[in-house]
Design a protein around this motif. Structure first.
Motif, PDB file in Angstrom:
ATOM      1  N   PHE A   1     -68.996   8.940  21.743  1.00 20.56           N
ATOM      2  CA  PHE A   1     -69.404   8.190  22.929  1.00 20.56           C
ATOM      3  C   PHE A   1     -68.666   6.861  22.905  1.00 20.56           C
ATOM      4  CE2 PHE A   1     -72.787  11.195  22.157  1.00 20.56           C
ATOM      5  CZ  PHE A   1     -72.953  11.740  23.416  1.00 20.56           C
ATOM      6  N   VAL A   2     -67.966   6.570  24.009  1.00 16.33           N
ATOM      7  CA  VAL A   2     -67.098   5.397  24.085  1.00 16.33           C
ATOM      8  C   VAL A   2     -67.831   4.265  24.775  1.00 16.33           C
ATOM      9  CG1 VAL A   2     -64.889   4.519  24.930  1.00 16.33           C
ATOM     10  CG2 VAL A   2     -65.070   6.899  24.144  1.00 16.33           C
ATOM     11  N   ASP A   3     -68.203   3.253  23.993  1.00 14.47           N
ATOM     12  CA  ASP A   3     -68.861   2.056  24.518  1.00 14.47           C
ATOM     13  C   ASP A   3     -67.775   1.028  24.856  1.00 14.47           C
ATOM     14  OD1 ASP A   3     -70.974   0.460  25.304  1.00 14.47           O
ATOM     15  OD2 ASP A   3     -71.673   0.010  23.288  1.00 14.47           O
ATOM     16  N   SER A   4     -68.167  -0.156  25.259  1.00 16.32           N
ATOM     17  CA  SER A   4     -67.191  -1.147  25.713  1.00 16.32           C
ATOM     18  C   SER A   4     -66.263  -1.626  24.599  1.00 16.32           C
ATOM     19  CB  SER A   4     -67.895  -2.338  26.365  1.00 16.32           C
ATOM     20  OG  SER A   4     -68.814  -2.900  25.462  1.00 16.32           O
ATOM     21  N   GLU A   5     -66.749  -1.700  23.352  1.00 20.75           N
ATOM     22  CA  GLU A   5     -65.928  -2.201  22.249  1.00 20.75           C
ATOM     23  C   GLU A   5     -65.734  -1.198  21.111  1.00 20.75           C
ATOM     24  OE1 GLU A   5     -64.403  -5.265  22.064  1.00 20.75           O
ATOM     25  OE2 GLU A   5     -65.082  -5.661  24.111  1.00 20.75           O
ATOM     26  N   ARG A   6     -66.640  -0.219  21.008  1.00 24.09           N
ATOM     27  CA  ARG A   6     -66.621   0.705  19.877  1.00 24.09           C
ATOM     28  C   ARG A   6     -66.792   2.147  20.356  1.00 24.09           C
ATOM     29  NH1 ARG A   6     -65.854  -1.929  15.598  1.00 24.09           N
ATOM     30  NH2 ARG A   6     -66.352  -0.305  14.114  1.00 24.09           N
TER      31      ARG A   6
ATOM     32  N   SER B   1     -60.809   7.015  23.088  1.00 26.08           N
ATOM     33  CA  SER B   1     -60.679   6.043  24.186  1.00 26.08           C
ATOM     34  C   SER B   1     -59.709   6.547  25.244  1.00 26.08           C
ATOM     35  CB  SER B   1     -60.183   4.697  23.651  1.00 26.08           C
ATOM     36  OG  SER B   1     -61.090   4.182  22.719  1.00 26.08           O
ATOM     37  N   LEU B   2     -58.722   7.308  24.827  1.00 24.44           N
ATOM     38  CA  LEU B   2     -57.780   7.893  25.784  1.00 24.44           C
ATOM     39  C   LEU B   2     -58.428   9.038  26.555  1.00 24.44           C
ATOM     40  CD1 LEU B   2     -54.596   8.003  23.518  1.00 24.44           C
ATOM     41  CD2 LEU B   2     -55.074   6.385  25.372  1.00 24.44           C
ATOM     42  N   SER B   3     -59.317   9.771  25.900  1.00 20.96           N
ATOM     43  CA  SER B   3     -59.906  10.951  26.535  1.00 20.96           C
ATOM     44  C   SER B   3     -60.822  10.597  27.704  1.00 20.96           C
ATOM     45  CB  SER B   3     -60.657  11.805  25.511  1.00 20.96           C
ATOM     46  OG  SER B   3     -61.828  11.159  25.082  1.00 20.96           O
ATOM     47  N   VAL B   4     -61.404   9.405  27.728  1.00 18.04           N
ATOM     48  CA  VAL B   4     -62.275   9.036  28.864  1.00 18.04           C
ATOM     49  C   VAL B   4     -61.469   8.585  30.079  1.00 18.04           C
ATOM     50  CG1 VAL B   4     -64.257   8.465  27.414  1.00 18.04           C
ATOM     51  CG2 VAL B   4     -62.693   6.640  28.133  1.00 18.04           C
ATOM     52  N   MET B   5     -60.163   8.503  29.928  1.00 16.88           N
ATOM     53  CA  MET B   5     -59.293   8.079  31.024  1.00 16.88           C
ATOM     54  C   MET B   5     -58.931   9.237  31.953  1.00 16.88           C
ATOM     55  SD  MET B   5     -58.866   4.846  30.615  1.00 16.88           S
ATOM     56  CE  MET B   5     -57.539   4.552  31.763  1.00 16.88           C
ATOM     57  N   ARG B   6     -59.210  10.465  31.524  1.00 18.40           N
ATOM     58  CA  ARG B   6     -58.775  11.643  32.277  1.00 18.40           C
ATOM     59  C   ARG B   6     -59.943  12.589  32.502  1.00 18.40           C
ATOM     60  NH1 ARG B   6     -53.805  14.191  29.261  1.00 18.40           N
ATOM     61  NH2 ARG B   6     -53.984  15.415  31.145  1.00 18.40           N
ATOM     62  N   GLN B   7     -59.862  13.387  33.551  1.00 17.27           N
ATOM     63  CA  GLN B   7     -60.886  14.393  33.821  1.00 17.27           C
ATOM     64  C   GLN B   7     -60.600  15.692  33.071  1.00 17.27           C
ATOM     65  OE1 GLN B   7     -63.731  13.683  35.331  1.00 17.27           O
ATOM     66  NE2 GLN B   7     -62.913  11.623  35.562  1.00 17.27           N
ATOM     67  N   GLN B   8     -59.361  15.903  32.672  1.00 17.07           N
ATOM     68  CA  GLN B   8     -58.994  17.120  31.976  1.00 17.07           C
ATOM     69  C   GLN B   8     -58.789  16.833  30.490  1.00 17.07           C
ATOM     70  OE1 GLN B   8     -57.262  15.504  34.258  1.00 17.07           O
ATOM     71  NE2 GLN B   8     -55.076  15.607  33.933  1.00 17.07           N
ATOM     72  N   ALA B   9     -58.451  17.857  29.763  1.00 15.78           N
ATOM     73  CA  ALA B   9     -58.260  17.731  28.315  1.00 15.78           C
ATOM     74  C   ALA B   9     -57.113  16.773  27.990  1.00 15.78           C
ATOM     75  CB  ALA B   9     -57.972  19.098  27.709  1.00 15.78           C
ATOM     76  N   THR B  10     -57.282  16.075  26.881  1.00 14.11           N
ATOM     77  CA  THR B  10     -56.231  15.244  26.298  1.00 14.11           C
ATOM     78  C   THR B  10     -55.766  15.975  25.048  1.00 14.11           C
ATOM     79  OG1 THR B  10     -57.249  13.208  27.110  1.00 14.11           O
ATOM     80  CG2 THR B  10     -55.716  12.994  25.258  1.00 14.11           C
TER      81      THR B  10
END
Length: 182
Positions: free
Chosen positions: A55-60, A83-92
């Motif tokens: 789970f990607v919080d604001s700092e951790r 952190s990169l994976s929450v930037m996309r709707q598909q798989a990273t």
């Protein structure tokens, strides 16, 4: 925040996304059983040494399901590939991290940890917020086909279902407390 990727790791909807994550109250939770089981299943199915439900919080980035890095409960957002994976709707997917320019300064890739393979599917709410991911990690490059992606997507959906059940449980407990206080 230290960002080792050279690309943005902050989605346009960051404020709302983090608020949505906090609504689930999962970061404070000690009971991570279902997420541990999903991580264990991912490690077994994909035959990787590391699998995480993050789970990607604001700092951790917090690991609520963790196989292979059990001593680590959270890391700085700026070094976690989640952190990169929450930037996309598909798989990273990074089949060979050493061939990815945005990863060459990342200490998990360039350092002694030796990350070489990473695949993640975001944990997406019904209204489109990416809260984290189910990811698999290896220290060797590997292939990752469409069937693998579909399997990891199902695991992410399962983790999201568990998160929704968690939220319902919290809501029910809160309602019970409210009614007993009256």
């Amino acid at each position: 925040m230290n960002n080792t990727f050279g690309v943005s790791i902050i989605p346009d909807n960051e404020v709302e996304r983090v608020k949505k994550l906090h609504d689930y109250q999962i970061l404070q939770s000690e009971d991570n059983g279902p997420f541990k089981h999903i991580a264990a299943l991912a490690a077994h199915v994909f035959k990787v040494p590391i699998a995480l439900v993050s789970f990607v919080d604001s700092e951790r980035v917090f690991f609520k399901g963790n196989v292979g890095m059990e001593d680590v409960t959270d890391v700085e957002r700026g070094i976690s590939l989640c952190s990169l994976s929450v930037m996309r709707q598909q798989a990273t997917v990074f089949k060979d991290a050493l061939k990815e320019p945005c990863l060459l300064k990342n200490p998990l890739v360039a350092g002694e940890f030796g990350l070489r393979f990473y695949a993640a599917v975001p944990l997406t709410t019904h209204d489109g917020y990416n809260l984290g991911s189910v990811c698999i990690v290896d220290k060797e490059p590997r292939e990752f086909g469409i069937d693998d992606q579909i399997t990891l997507e199902y695991m992410a959906k399962l983790a999201m279902d568990e998160l929704e059940l968690w939220k319902c449980k919290l809501y029910s407990e809160s309602r019970l407390q409210d009614s007993s206080a009256q």
